[in-house]
Design an enzyme around this catalytic site. Sequence first.
Site, PDB file in Angstrom:
ATOM      1  N   ARG A  66       0.821  -1.214   0.000  1.00  0.00           N
ATOM      2  CA  ARG A  66       0.000   0.000   0.000  1.00  0.00           C
ATOM      3  C   ARG A  66       0.854   1.262   0.000  1.00  0.00           C
ATOM      4  O   ARG A  66       0.425   2.307  -0.499  1.00  0.00           O
ATOM      5  CB  ARG A  66      -1.001  -0.037   1.157  1.00  0.00           C
ATOM      6  CG  ARG A  66      -2.097  -1.088   0.917  1.00  0.00           C
ATOM      7  CD  ARG A  66      -2.974  -1.322   2.121  1.00  0.00           C
ATOM      8  NE  ARG A  66      -2.256  -1.845   3.272  1.00  0.00           N
ATOM      9  CZ  ARG A  66      -1.993  -3.128   3.489  1.00  0.00           C
ATOM     10  NH1 ARG A  66      -2.392  -4.041   2.623  1.00  0.00           N
ATOM     11  NH2 ARG A  66      -1.338  -3.521   4.557  1.00  0.00           N
ATOM     12  N   GLU A 103       5.913  -8.851  14.550  1.00  0.00           N
ATOM     13  CA  GLU A 103       5.287  -9.348  15.776  1.00  0.00           C
ATOM     14  C   GLU A 103       5.737 -10.767  16.100  1.00  0.00           C
ATOM     15  O   GLU A 103       5.913 -11.141  17.239  1.00  0.00           O
ATOM     16  CB  GLU A 103       3.766  -9.403  15.557  1.00  0.00           C
ATOM     17  CG  GLU A 103       2.973  -8.429  16.370  1.00  0.00           C
ATOM     18  CD  GLU A 103       1.511  -8.564  16.031  1.00  0.00           C
ATOM     19  OE1 GLU A 103       0.858  -9.432  16.632  1.00  0.00           O
ATOM     20  OE2 GLU A 103       1.038  -7.809  15.158  1.00  0.00           O
TER      21      GLU A 103
END
Length: 183
Positions: A66, A103
């Site tokens: 994006r 993460e």
Amino acid sequence: MNINPILENDLKAAIRTIPDYPKPGVLFRDITTLLGDARAFRRTVDEMVQPWAGMKIDKVAGIEARGFILGGAVAHQVSAGFVPIRKKGKLPHKRVSIAYSLEYGLDEMEMHEDAVVANERVILVDDLIATGGTAEGAVKLLQKLGAEVVAACFVIDLPDLGGADKLRALGVQVRTLLTFEGH
């Protein structure tokens, strides 16, 4: 940096929230609805570039995927070149790479070694900053080639995850248009 509260509400209304994606408990902020709304997309890009209008910016770097859409539009607005920062193995020419934290582990991103030259002024663009691992890696990659990272711009900040603060600790000015609480 804060934007006009009315504009913030308009842009938030253009973003779709998908609960429990990609895993239970996560509220995924989907900007494809914002990108599909011509007025909201234009207002987003205008607001992202506003602090740097008229300044010398050599390149805009966008993080896959994006960040390519937003970064290309921002580069056009500030009359700068565009640099794609991609996942490992996606670029065809000589590359520089860096590992960055996710993460759940590590990943690598790359850019062409001739994409920026020393002392070029660069703005980093992506859709969202959460934990900041990807953006931090991108800043370090650009700096490794000698670029001056003038700022990092994001549509969305998830401040509870602290990513924007990681970039500020590197001396990078951070511009976000919207904040969403939580993860």
